[in-house]
Design a protein around this motif. Sequence first.
Motif, PDB file in Angstrom:
ATOM      1  N   TRP A  34       0.854  -1.193   0.000  1.00 11.06           N
ATOM      2  CA  TRP A  34       0.000   0.000   0.000  1.00 11.06           C
ATOM      3  C   TRP A  34       0.885   1.236   0.000  1.00 11.06           C
ATOM      4  O   TRP A  34       1.902   1.289   0.704  1.00 11.06           O
ATOM      5  N   TYR A  35       0.474   2.218  -0.784  1.00 10.74           N
ATOM      6  CA  TYR A  35       1.186   3.479  -0.884  1.00 10.74           C
ATOM      7  C   TYR A  35       0.200   4.627  -0.720  1.00 10.74           C
ATOM      8  O   TYR A  35      -0.954   4.540  -1.145  1.00 10.74           O
ATOM      9  N   GLN A  36       0.706   5.710  -0.129  1.00 11.44           N
ATOM     10  CA  GLN A  36      -0.059   6.952  -0.024  1.00 11.44           C
ATOM     11  C   GLN A  36       0.565   7.973  -0.962  1.00 11.44           C
ATOM     12  O   GLN A  36       1.777   8.187  -0.913  1.00 11.44           O
ATOM     13  N   GLN A  37      -0.242   8.584  -1.805  1.00  7.71           N
ATOM     14  CA  GLN A  37       0.270   9.590  -2.723  1.00  7.71           C
ATOM     15  C   GLN A  37      -0.477  10.905  -2.524  1.00  7.71           C
ATOM     16  O   GLN A  37      -1.641  11.020  -2.906  1.00  7.71           O
ATOM     17  N   ALA A  38       0.205  11.866  -1.931  1.00  5.85           N
ATOM     18  CA  ALA A  38      -0.359  13.202  -1.794  1.00  5.85           C
ATOM     19  C   ALA A  38      -0.289  13.900  -3.141  1.00  5.85           C
ATOM     20  O   ALA A  38       0.502  13.529  -4.015  1.00  5.85           O
TER      21      ALA A  38
END
Lengths: 113, 110
Positions: A34-38
């Motif tokens: 899982w990755y978070q991309q702002a």
Amino acid sequence: DAGVTQSPTHLIKTRGQQVTLRCSPKSGHDTVSWYQQALGQGPQFIFQYYEEEERQRGNFPDRFSGHQFPNYSSELNVNALLLGDSALYLCASRPQGFGSPLHFGNGTRLTVT
Amino acid sequence: GQQVMQIPQYQHVQEGEDFTTYCNSSTTLSNIQWYKQRPGGHPVFLIQLVKSGEVKKQKRLTFQFGEAKKNSSLHITATQTTDVGTYFCAGQGGADGLTFGKGTHLIIQP
């Protein structure tokens, strides 16, 4: 051959609430990350699951937790949502093996108000 | 922890001009991967470099991995409107997940 699928595509939550995001990996893949991309930024690694266990974790607080099921699908849970959690959450799958390229889903756009 | 820096952040080119983005890691990498993300889309894998000094080509795209395995570059020859998007490098240092750079946004003016 379905690729990585994520649900929902969009989500609006209020500060303090909890959210669960879902991911089905590409067929033949058993490792899910899982990755978070702002907005305007690169994806940031949250954690990776293999054989139903969290194997690696990035620099994210314990409010972020996950799960992997026997069919390799995965969930990302975020508790006590903050405004700063607003981002695109990307699920990526790959076959087990160091350095295998990631296959990303279309992501879930989470907005926290 | 491992950091991956990418420059420039934005690059405006005229269609037909060349484009280069550079990637530097704070630590030696096991491998480096490159991804492209179209506006509104998700990152799509382009290539992986593993060996020191490795050079790989995909049509108009040339990828290089530095001798010290701490830097990499992507060069596009004669850009086309289909090249528009954000190009990310992502470094693998060890057993950790990939560390992505902030990306280079390629804007092409016809």
